[in-house]
Design a protein around this motif. Structure first.
Motif, PDB file in Angstrom:
ATOM      1  N   ASN A   1       0.831  -1.187   0.000  1.00 38.03           N
ATOM      2  CA  ASN A   1       0.000   0.000   0.000  1.00 38.03           C
ATOM      3  C   ASN A   1       0.873   1.246   0.000  1.00 38.03           C
ATOM      4  O   ASN A   1       2.048   1.196   0.357  1.00 38.03           O
ATOM      5  CB  ASN A   1      -0.916  -0.015   1.224  1.00 38.03           C
ATOM      6  CG  ASN A   1      -1.805  -1.250   1.256  1.00 38.03           C
ATOM      7  OD1 ASN A   1      -2.786  -1.340   0.538  1.00 38.03           O
ATOM      8  ND2 ASN A   1      -1.429  -2.229   2.080  1.00 38.03           N
ATOM      9  N   TYR A   2       0.288   2.386  -0.369  1.00 32.27           N
ATOM     10  CA  TYR A   2       1.087   3.606  -0.502  1.00 32.27           C
ATOM     11  C   TYR A   2       1.825   3.945   0.789  1.00 32.27           C
ATOM     12  O   TYR A   2       2.956   4.457   0.764  1.00 32.27           O
ATOM     13  CB  TYR A   2       0.192   4.780  -0.922  1.00 32.27           C
ATOM     14  CG  TYR A   2      -0.714   5.279   0.182  1.00 32.27           C
ATOM     15  CD1 TYR A   2      -0.339   6.335   1.003  1.00 32.27           C
ATOM     16  CD2 TYR A   2      -1.946   4.687   0.426  1.00 32.27           C
ATOM     17  CE1 TYR A   2      -1.153   6.779   2.027  1.00 32.27           C
ATOM     18  CE2 TYR A   2      -2.767   5.114   1.443  1.00 32.27           C
ATOM     19  CZ  TYR A   2      -2.366   6.164   2.242  1.00 32.27           C
ATOM     20  OH  TYR A   2      -3.186   6.587   3.262  1.00 32.27           O
ATOM     21  N   TYR A   3       1.212   3.658   1.938  1.00 36.09           N
ATOM     22  CA  TYR A   3       1.840   3.995   3.215  1.00 36.09           C
ATOM     23  C   TYR A   3       2.957   3.018   3.573  1.00 36.09           C
ATOM     24  O   TYR A   3       3.647   3.201   4.570  1.00 36.09           O
ATOM     25  CB  TYR A   3       0.804   4.063   4.332  1.00 36.09           C
ATOM     26  CG  TYR A   3      -0.026   2.807   4.509  1.00 36.09           C
ATOM     27  CD1 TYR A   3       0.453   1.735   5.253  1.00 36.09           C
ATOM     28  CD2 TYR A   3      -1.287   2.691   3.935  1.00 36.09           C
ATOM     29  CE1 TYR A   3      -0.288   0.577   5.412  1.00 36.09           C
ATOM     30  CE2 TYR A   3      -2.049   1.540   4.090  1.00 36.09           C
ATOM     31  CZ  TYR A   3      -1.547   0.484   4.833  1.00 36.09           C
ATOM     32  OH  TYR A   3      -2.293  -0.662   4.984  1.00 36.09           O
TER      33      TYR A   3
ATOM     34  N   ARG B   1       8.015  10.113  -7.385  1.00 37.60           N
ATOM     35  CA  ARG B   1       6.578  10.278  -7.101  1.00 37.60           C
ATOM     36  C   ARG B   1       6.216   9.695  -5.732  1.00 37.60           C
ATOM     37  O   ARG B   1       5.140   9.115  -5.553  1.00 37.60           O
ATOM     38  CB  ARG B   1       5.727   9.613  -8.182  1.00 37.60           C
ATOM     39  CG  ARG B   1       5.837  10.236  -9.575  1.00 37.60           C
ATOM     40  CD  ARG B   1       4.956   9.478 -10.551  1.00 37.60           C
ATOM     41  NE  ARG B   1       4.978  10.050 -11.893  1.00 37.60           N
ATOM     42  CZ  ARG B   1       4.102  10.943 -12.359  1.00 37.60           C
ATOM     43  NH1 ARG B   1       3.135  11.373 -11.571  1.00 37.60           N
ATOM     44  NH2 ARG B   1       4.190  11.377 -13.600  1.00 37.60           N
ATOM     45  N   GLU B   2       7.123   9.854  -4.774  1.00 42.54           N
ATOM     46  CA  GLU B   2       6.960   9.299  -3.433  1.00 42.54           C
ATOM     47  C   GLU B   2       6.725   7.788  -3.483  1.00 42.54           C
ATOM     48  O   GLU B   2       6.128   7.203  -2.582  1.00 42.54           O
ATOM     49  CB  GLU B   2       5.847  10.009  -2.657  1.00 42.54           C
ATOM     50  CG  GLU B   2       6.181  11.477  -2.407  1.00 42.54           C
ATOM     51  CD  GLU B   2       5.268  12.165  -1.407  1.00 42.54           C
ATOM     52  OE1 GLU B   2       4.379  11.494  -0.836  1.00 42.54           O
ATOM     53  OE2 GLU B   2       5.433  13.372  -1.207  1.00 42.54           O
ATOM     54  N   ASN B   3       7.215   7.178  -4.566  1.00 40.47           N
ATOM     55  CA  ASN B   3       7.145   5.722  -4.751  1.00 40.47           C
ATOM     56  C   ASN B   3       5.706   5.211  -4.629  1.00 40.47           C
ATOM     57  O   ASN B   3       5.449   4.144  -4.057  1.00 40.47           O
ATOM     58  CB  ASN B   3       8.069   5.013  -3.747  1.00 40.47           C
ATOM     59  CG  ASN B   3       9.516   5.443  -3.907  1.00 40.47           C
ATOM     60  OD1 ASN B   3       9.886   6.065  -4.902  1.00 40.47           O
ATOM     61  ND2 ASN B   3      10.350   5.135  -2.931  1.00 40.47           N
ATOM     62  N   GLN B   4       4.804   5.971  -5.202  1.00 41.55           N
ATOM     63  CA  GLN B   4       3.369   5.693  -5.088  1.00 41.55           C
ATOM     64  C   GLN B   4       2.699   5.736  -6.450  1.00 41.55           C
ATOM     65  O   GLN B   4       3.036   6.555  -7.295  1.00 41.55           O
ATOM     66  CB  GLN B   4       2.726   6.734  -4.162  1.00 41.55           C
ATOM     67  CG  GLN B   4       1.212   6.671  -4.078  1.00 41.55           C
ATOM     68  CD  GLN B   4       0.627   7.753  -3.184  1.00 41.55           C
ATOM     69  OE1 GLN B   4       1.197   8.094  -2.154  1.00 41.55           O
ATOM     70  NE2 GLN B   4      -0.510   8.310  -3.571  1.00 41.55           N
TER      71      GLN B   4
ATOM     72  N   THR C   1       2.201  -5.616  -3.129  1.00 43.82           N
ATOM     73  CA  THR C   1       3.332  -5.577  -4.062  1.00 43.82           C
ATOM     74  C   THR C   1       4.605  -5.642  -3.229  1.00 43.82           C
ATOM     75  O   THR C   1       4.591  -5.334  -2.032  1.00 43.82           O
ATOM     76  CB  THR C   1       3.369  -4.289  -4.918  1.00 43.82           C
ATOM     77  OG1 THR C   1       3.656  -3.162  -4.064  1.00 43.82           O
ATOM     78  CG2 THR C   1       2.061  -4.046  -5.640  1.00 43.82           C
ATOM     79  N   THR C   2       5.691  -6.010  -3.844  1.00 46.75           N
ATOM     80  CA  THR C   2       6.989  -5.987  -3.181  1.00 46.75           C
ATOM     81  C   THR C   2       8.011  -5.396  -4.150  1.00 46.75           C
ATOM     82  O   THR C   2       7.796  -5.400  -5.361  1.00 46.75           O
ATOM     83  CB  THR C   2       7.440  -7.399  -2.755  1.00 46.75           C
ATOM     84  OG1 THR C   2       7.411  -8.262  -3.899  1.00 46.75           O
ATOM     85  CG2 THR C   2       6.545  -7.958  -1.670  1.00 46.75           C
TER      86      THR C   2
ATOM     87  N   GLY D   1      -1.073   2.528  -4.221  1.00 46.42           N
ATOM     88  CA  GLY D   1      -0.167   1.442  -3.880  1.00 46.42           C
ATOM     89  C   GLY D   1       1.280   1.874  -3.915  1.00 46.42           C
ATOM     90  O   GLY D   1       1.611   3.008  -4.291  1.00 46.42           O
ATOM     91  N   ALA D   2       2.171   0.971  -3.516  1.00 46.62           N
ATOM     92  CA  ALA D   2       3.615   1.215  -3.507  1.00 46.62           C
ATOM     93  C   ALA D   2       4.208   0.760  -4.834  1.00 46.62           C
ATOM     94  O   ALA D   2       4.058  -0.401  -5.226  1.00 46.62           O
ATOM     95  CB  ALA D   2       4.270   0.475  -2.353  1.00 46.62           C
TER      96      ALA D   2
END
Length: 449
Positions: free
Chosen positions: A164-166, A176-179, A218-219, A240-241
């Motif tokens: 997740n984005y966090y 892009r803040e890896n998001q 995701t990883t 998401g991340a």
């Protein structure tokens, strides 16, 4: 004589109000502890005045999972260690290849800062190439993302958080803040904000309920994203991340080169991917730099770090402090540095057990007394106004950092009561088994008003 009696009157009133506050806090705490959701719960609560004088505590030395109140330690340490005017640097170099190197700028391509959005950075590259009358990149596009060590995610993070984005990880070059964002209606995907080339999505989400209860798995470097949980039957955005932020940046640069008629027929080379393949990274040519791109200053980042509780920023700060001060950017080195930082400022190391810099890991432990001591120390520093500005105003009107992970809620901050008394406080509640976690703590904290 009149002045003497006035002084005595004020002094007595202060004692009366102090006793009254202490008694009311204790009644509220005992009521909370007696509630059904706290049957197996735990609480730590500590209150002092701005000078550090004791006001009230309940298990103030008890170490509990901090959730995002952990960020008060990281933010203060970063401001003191790096300085509020610290800036990250991203460099562009050109020989036969076009190279991009960064020292971990977490704001590169962020949408939060005027003048620093994704299009601004890429347009700077294009402008620099055009100013040199460069119409072709004869070699490859090389992304050097090896400033930090290879580990992207702290070891204590739960698996169901990291996609997740966090739960975005930290690269030597972030983007892009890896998001990434997905616009959805129910379980159906409408569109993405960026083209995640090569990533395959398995959508097991269900349309159900009125709020977003989805989980994205995701990883780092994985080309499969799995989405589960439920999504409401309305238009919303879930985030998401990004599995490979350096590659995402490279793809966007290549697309813009072609759009601007700058020929590029080479390949994209990511140095961290070369490490995966057992190859040595390509060396960034420091004597061929054609552009240096500076981030916003650290105080601006700390504002967003605290205000929006951006976990990714905290982990980047931890790696940066470790790299700057020890030469080792591992999370282990960062946690050791952070703990020693606060030990040197008078906090008993038995009251702090750090696993990450953001509080996402349930393995973080700190006592509320330790949090209050950190807040009081920060209040005496020249950068305090920038630090304090980032503290959000919560639902009960008090300015304090919140923290939330499963069955855990915490608050830490500063408050001036109606009588003018200035308090510094922290409260952490673990394993409270109901949905009204914030309201339960507000009922206690409101007695400081």
């Amino acid at each position: 004589m009149k002045k003497f009696f006035a002084f005595i009157t004020v002094f007595c009133l202060q004692i009366f109000y102090s006793q009254s506050v202490t008694q009311n806090l204790d009644k509220a705490v005992q009521s909370l502890l007696a509630s059904s959701p706290m049957y197996s719960g735990n609480l730590s609560f500590y209150v002092a005045d701005e000078s550090g004088n004791f006001v009230y505590e309940y298990q103030g030395n008890k170490g509990l999972s901090t959730a995002s109140t952990m960020k008060i330690f990281t933010a203060a340490a970063a401001l003191e260690t790096l300085g509020k005017n610290y800036q990250y640097k991203t460099q562009i170099a050109l020989d036969k290849n076009l190279y991009i190197f960064s020292n971990g700028d977490p704001t590169l391509g962020s949408w939060r800062y005027d003048g620093y959005k994704p299009e601004h950075f890429i347009s700077k590259i294009i402008e620099t190439l055009k100013s040199r009358n460069i119409k072709e990149i004869p070699g490859d596009l090389v992304i050097d993302d090896t400033y930090f060590d290879f580990q992207k995610i702290p070891g204590g993070w739960p698996y169901n958080d990291i996609g997740n984005y966090y739960g975005a990880g930290v690269w030597g070059l972030n983007w892009r803040e890896n998001q990434f964002d997905i616009n959805t209606f129910g379980k159906d995907f409408k569109n993405f904000n960026i083209n995640l080339e090569g990533v395959h999505f398995v959508n097991d989400a269900r349309t159900e309920g009125t709020s977003d209860r989805s989980i994205i798995f995701t990883t780092p470097y994985n080309d499969v994203a799995h989405i589960t949980g439920t999504l409401p039957a309305k238009n919303i955005t879930i985030s998401g991340a990004t599995p490979n932020p350096p590659k995402q940046l490279a793809l966007e640069i290549v697309a813009e080169l072609k759009k601007q008629n700058i020929a590029f027929n080479g390949t994209i080379i990511i140095n961290s991917e070369r490490l995966i393949e057992g190859q040595n990274p390509l060396v960034f040519p420091k004597n061929k730099v054609i552009l240096e791109y500076l981030s916003p200053t650290l105080d601006k980042m700390v504002f967003w770090f605290l205000k929006k509780s951006i976990n990714f920023y905290g982990e980047t700060f931890v790696k940066t402090m470790a790299k700057e001060k020890t030469g080792n950017s591992s999370f282990e080195s960062g946690m050791k540095y952070l703990k020693n930082f606060w030990k040197q400022r008078g906090i008993d190391e038995r009251m702090i057990n750090f696993v990450d810099g953001s509080g996402l890991s349930p393995q973080n432990y700190a006592s509320t007394r330790a949090e209050v001591l950190a807040l009081i120390w920060a209040k005496k520093q020249p950068w305090f106004s920038e630090y304090f500005e980032g503290f959000p105003v919560q639902g009960n009107g008090m300015k304090m950092k919140s923290g939330s992970i499963k069955d855990c809620r915490a608050f830490a901050g500063y408050h001036t009561s109606k009588s003018g008394q200035k308090y510094v406080f922290a409260i952490i509640m673990n394993n409270y088994q109901a949905n009204d976690l914030s309201d339960a703590l507000y009922k206690v904290l409101n007695h400081l008003k």
